[in-house]
Design a protein around this motif. Structure first.
Motif, PDB file in Angstrom:
ATOM      1  N   PHE A 164      34.313  80.350 -27.131  1.00 17.75           N
ATOM      2  CA  PHE A 164      33.171  80.081 -28.211  1.00 17.75           C
ATOM      3  C   PHE A 164      33.545  79.524 -29.537  1.00 17.75           C
ATOM      4  N   GLN A 165      34.793  80.104 -30.160  1.00 20.26           N
ATOM      5  CA  GLN A 165      35.457  80.230 -31.354  1.00 20.26           C
ATOM      6  C   GLN A 165      36.046  78.678 -31.236  1.00 20.26           C
ATOM      7  N   ARG A 166      36.378  78.434 -30.203  1.00 16.52           N
ATOM      8  CA  ARG A 166      37.419  76.926 -30.054  1.00 16.52           C
ATOM      9  C   ARG A 166      36.413  75.822 -30.256  1.00 16.52           C
ATOM     10  N   LEU A 167      35.244  76.011 -29.709  1.00 17.46           N
ATOM     11  CA  LEU A 167      34.295  74.872 -29.649  1.00 17.46           C
ATOM     12  C   LEU A 167      33.690  74.933 -31.200  1.00 17.46           C
ATOM     13  N   LEU A 168      33.460  76.028 -31.888  1.00 19.48           N
ATOM     14  CA  LEU A 168      33.085  75.914 -33.275  1.00 19.48           C
ATOM     15  C   LEU A 168      34.127  75.280 -34.121  1.00 19.48           C
ATOM     16  N   ASP A 169      35.256  75.522 -33.907  1.00 17.49           N
ATOM     17  CA  ASP A 169      36.379  74.869 -34.511  1.00 17.49           C
ATOM     18  C   ASP A 169      36.546  73.287 -34.173  1.00 17.49           C
ATOM     19  N   ILE A 170      36.267  73.079 -33.225  1.00 24.61           N
ATOM     20  CA  ILE A 170      36.432  71.431 -32.765  1.00 24.61           C
ATOM     21  C   ILE A 170      35.108  70.836 -33.371  1.00 24.61           C
ATOM     22  N   MET A 171      33.931  71.494 -33.502  1.00 23.40           N
ATOM     23  CA  MET A 171      32.794  71.018 -33.854  1.00 23.40           C
ATOM     24  C   MET A 171      33.100  70.838 -35.549  1.00 23.40           C
ATOM     25  N   ASP A 172      33.677  71.845 -36.010  1.00 23.94           N
ATOM     26  CA  ASP A 172      34.021  71.585 -37.601  1.00 23.94           C
ATOM     27  C   ASP A 172      34.947  70.440 -37.788  1.00 23.94           C
ATOM     28  N   GLU A 173      35.812  70.378 -37.083  1.00 22.76           N
ATOM     29  CA  GLU A 173      36.943  69.063 -37.323  1.00 22.76           C
ATOM     30  C   GLU A 173      36.169  67.855 -36.921  1.00 22.76           C
ATOM     31  N   LEU A 174      35.449  67.687 -35.773  1.00 21.04           N
ATOM     32  CA  LEU A 174      34.757  66.396 -35.776  1.00 21.04           C
ATOM     33  C   LEU A 174      33.690  66.208 -36.745  1.00 21.04           C
ATOM     34  N   ARG A 175      32.906  67.274 -37.122  1.00 19.78           N
ATOM     35  CA  ARG A 175      32.080  66.962 -38.461  1.00 19.78           C
ATOM     36  C   ARG A 175      32.877  66.306 -39.451  1.00 19.78           C
ATOM     37  N   ALA A 176      34.055  66.824 -39.664  1.00 15.81           N
ATOM     38  CA  ALA A 176      34.693  66.351 -40.890  1.00 15.81           C
ATOM     39  C   ALA A 176      35.535  65.060 -40.970  1.00 15.81           C
ATOM     40  N   LYS A 177      36.020  64.690 -39.391  1.00 14.24           N
ATOM     41  CA  LYS A 177      36.931  63.462 -39.483  1.00 14.24           C
ATOM     42  C   LYS A 177      36.211  62.321 -38.544  1.00 14.24           C
ATOM     43  N   CYS A 178      35.399  62.740 -37.659  1.00 12.13           N
ATOM     44  CA  CYS A 178      34.917  61.532 -36.624  1.00 12.13           C
ATOM     45  C   CYS A 178      33.687  60.817 -37.368  1.00 12.13           C
ATOM     46  N   PRO A 179      34.092  59.606 -37.476  1.00  7.82           N
ATOM     47  CA  PRO A 179      32.802  58.579 -37.842  1.00  7.82           C
ATOM     48  C   PRO A 179      31.505  58.757 -37.220  1.00  7.82           C
ATOM     49  N   TRP A 180      31.493  58.932 -36.033  1.00  4.84           N
ATOM     50  CA  TRP A 180      30.185  59.020 -35.501  1.00  4.84           C
ATOM     51  C   TRP A 180      29.778  60.590 -35.618  1.00  4.84           C
ATOM     52  N   ASP A 181      30.535  61.583 -35.266  1.00  3.92           N
ATOM     53  CA  ASP A 181      29.896  62.908 -35.548  1.00  3.92           C
ATOM     54  C   ASP A 181      29.598  63.347 -36.814  1.00  3.92           C
ATOM     55  N   SER A 182      30.260  62.624 -38.038  1.00  2.00           N
ATOM     56  CA  SER A 182      29.767  62.727 -39.143  1.00  2.00           C
ATOM     57  C   SER A 182      28.502  62.475 -39.601  1.00  2.00           C
ATOM     58  N   VAL A 183      28.018  61.371 -38.939  1.00  2.00           N
ATOM     59  CA  VAL A 183      26.638  60.779 -39.599  1.00  2.00           C
ATOM     60  C   VAL A 183      25.430  61.303 -38.607  1.00  2.00           C
ATOM     61  N   GLN A 184      25.754  61.995 -37.553  1.00  2.00           N
ATOM     62  CA  GLN A 184      24.509  62.759 -36.934  1.00  2.00           C
ATOM     63  C   GLN A 184      23.697  63.462 -37.680  1.00  2.00           C
ATOM     64  N   THR A 185      22.481  63.293 -37.361  1.00  2.00           N
ATOM     65  CA  THR A 185      21.319  64.206 -37.901  1.00  2.00           C
ATOM     66  C   THR A 185      20.572  65.111 -36.988  1.00  2.00           C
ATOM     67  N   PHE A 186      19.504  65.749 -37.429  1.00  2.00           N
ATOM     68  CA  PHE A 186      18.566  66.586 -36.064  1.00  2.00           C
ATOM     69  C   PHE A 186      18.123  65.390 -35.588  1.00  2.00           C
ATOM     70  N   GLU A 187      17.530  64.367 -36.280  1.00  2.00           N
ATOM     71  CA  GLU A 187      16.630  63.457 -35.459  1.00  2.00           C
ATOM     72  C   GLU A 187      17.494  62.396 -34.630  1.00  2.00           C
ATOM     73  N   THR A 188      18.773  62.060 -34.807  1.00  2.00           N
ATOM     74  CA  THR A 188      19.530  61.323 -34.148  1.00  2.00           C
ATOM     75  C   THR A 188      20.064  62.059 -32.884  1.00  2.00           C
ATOM     76  N   LEU A 189      20.173  63.370 -32.800  1.00  2.00           N
ATOM     77  CA  LEU A 189      20.449  64.159 -31.673  1.00  2.00           C
ATOM     78  C   LEU A 189      19.568  64.432 -30.731  1.00  2.00           C
ATOM     79  N   ARG A 190      18.194  64.395 -31.239  1.00  2.00           N
ATOM     80  CA  ARG A 190      17.039  64.911 -30.524  1.00  2.00           C
ATOM     81  C   ARG A 190      17.029  64.096 -29.205  1.00  2.00           C
ATOM     82  N   CYS A 191      16.768  62.917 -29.144  1.00  2.00           N
ATOM     83  CA  CYS A 191      16.858  62.096 -27.736  1.00  2.00           C
ATOM     84  C   CYS A 191      18.005  62.539 -27.117  1.00  2.00           C
TER      85      CYS A 191
END
Length: 254
Positions: A8-35
Motif C-alpha cells: 500500500f505504501q508503494r502505491l502511495l509513493d507512486i501516486m505522489d510521483e505521478l502527480r508531481a511528474k506526469c503531464p496527465w496525472d498532474s492535471v486530473q481533478t475530482f470531476e475528470t476522474l469521476r466518469c
C-alpha cells in the motif's frame, strides 16, 4: 513490516510521483476522474459476473488507484487525506458492528442488518432510513436497496406468497390500464417491476444479476442466429421469422 502495508505504501509513493511528474496525472481533478471511476466499477462488475478472477484482481487494482488518486487531490486542497479516509471507515465499521466491538448481540445476518439501520438513524443522524440510497444509482439497484432498507426496520411483507400475490395484482392492474389505453400505463409498469424486484428478494435472487445473465444469454443466442445467416451466405434480414426461431431453438440446446 507487513507485506500488505509495504504494497500500500508503494502505491502511495507512486501516486505522489505521478502527480508531481506526469503531464496527465498532474492535471486530473475530482470531476475528470469521476466518469473513469464509474467505468472501472462496471468493468469490475463484469469480471465478477463472468467469474474472471484474474481480471477481477486487475480491476480492483484500478479502483484502488482511483481511491488513492481522489485522496491525493483532496490532500493537495487540504480537504482530507488518505489517513482520514481510512480512519473514518475503520471507525464506522467499529460503530456499526457493536456485536463484535461492543456489548450488543446478533445471532444472524438479519439481526446485523437491522442493528446497522438503527445505528445509522440513532447514532449517525440520518434523517431517513432511505437517505443512504444514492439518487444516481441505476433504478433496479435503487429499488432493491430501498426494499432492503425498509426491511431493516421491519417494514416488509410476511412471506413470499403474499409478495407473489402482489405481483399478480400489479400485472392485472397494468393489463387493465393497457386495455383502456390510459395514461397510467407507465406508472403501473413501474409498479410491476418494483413488485417483481421485491419478490426476487424473497426467493434469494439478486434481480440485477438475474437480468444481466438473461442479457448475456440473449446475446449469445442471437449471435448464433447471426452466425448461421452468415454461414448460409445471407444477411440476417434475409431470414424469415420461422428460420430465426429454428436457429434460436438450436442455440438453446447448446
Amino acid at each position: 513490516m507487513d507485506s500488505r502495508l509495504v504494497a500500500f505504501q508503494r502505491l502511495l509513493d507512486i501516486m505522489d510521483e505521478l502527480r508531481a511528474k506526469c503531464p496527465w496525472d498532474s492535471v486530473q481533478t475530482f470531476e475528470t476522474l469521476r466518469c473513469l471511476t464509474i467505468e472501472e466499477t462496471f468493468e469490475l462488475s463484469e469480471a465478477i459476473v463472468e467469474k474472471d478472477y484474474q481480471d477481477m484482481c486487475k480491476e480492483l487494482g484500478d479502483i484502488m488507484l482511483h481511491l488513492v488518486f481522489y485522496s491525493k487531490i483532496a490532500s493537495e486542497q487540504k480537504l482530507f487525506d488518505i489517513e482520514e479516509v481510512l480512519n473514518q471507515i475503520c471507525e464506522k465499521l467499529i460503530r456499526r458492528h457493536p456485536h463484535i466491538y461492543g456489548e450488543c448481540e446478533a445471532q444472524n445476518a438479519q439481526e446485523v442488518h437491522e442493528n446497522w439501520e438503527k445505528i445509522k438513524l440513532q447514532k449517525e443522524g440520518n434523517r431517513s432510513v432511505l437517505g443512504g440510497v444514492p439518487k444516481s444509482a441505476p433504478s433496479m439497484i435503487k429499488a432493491f436497496r430501498i426494499q432492503e432498507k425498509a426491511n431493516g426496520v421491519g417494514f416488509d411483507w410476511a412471506n413470499a406468497e403474499d409478495v407473489w400475490a402482489k405481483v399478480q395484482e400489479e400485472i392485472a392492474e397494468l393489463k387493465a390500464e393497457v386495455d383502456q389505453k390510459s395514461d397510467k400505463v407507465e406508472d403501473e409498469f413501474g409498479d410491476v417491476l418494483f413488485s417483481l424486484i421485491n419478490y426476487a428478494r424473497f426467493v434469494n435472487v439478486n434481480p440485477d444479476d438475474a437480468l444481466e445473465k438473461t442479457n448475456k444469454k440473449f446475446i449469445k443466442r442471437f449471435q448464433y442466429i447471426e452466425e448461421k445467416a452468415k454461414m448460409s451466405g445471407r444477411k440476417l434480414t434475409d431470414l424469415s421469422l420461422d428460420e430465426m426461431e429454428q436457429y434460436w431453438q438450436e442455440a438453446k440446446g447448446l
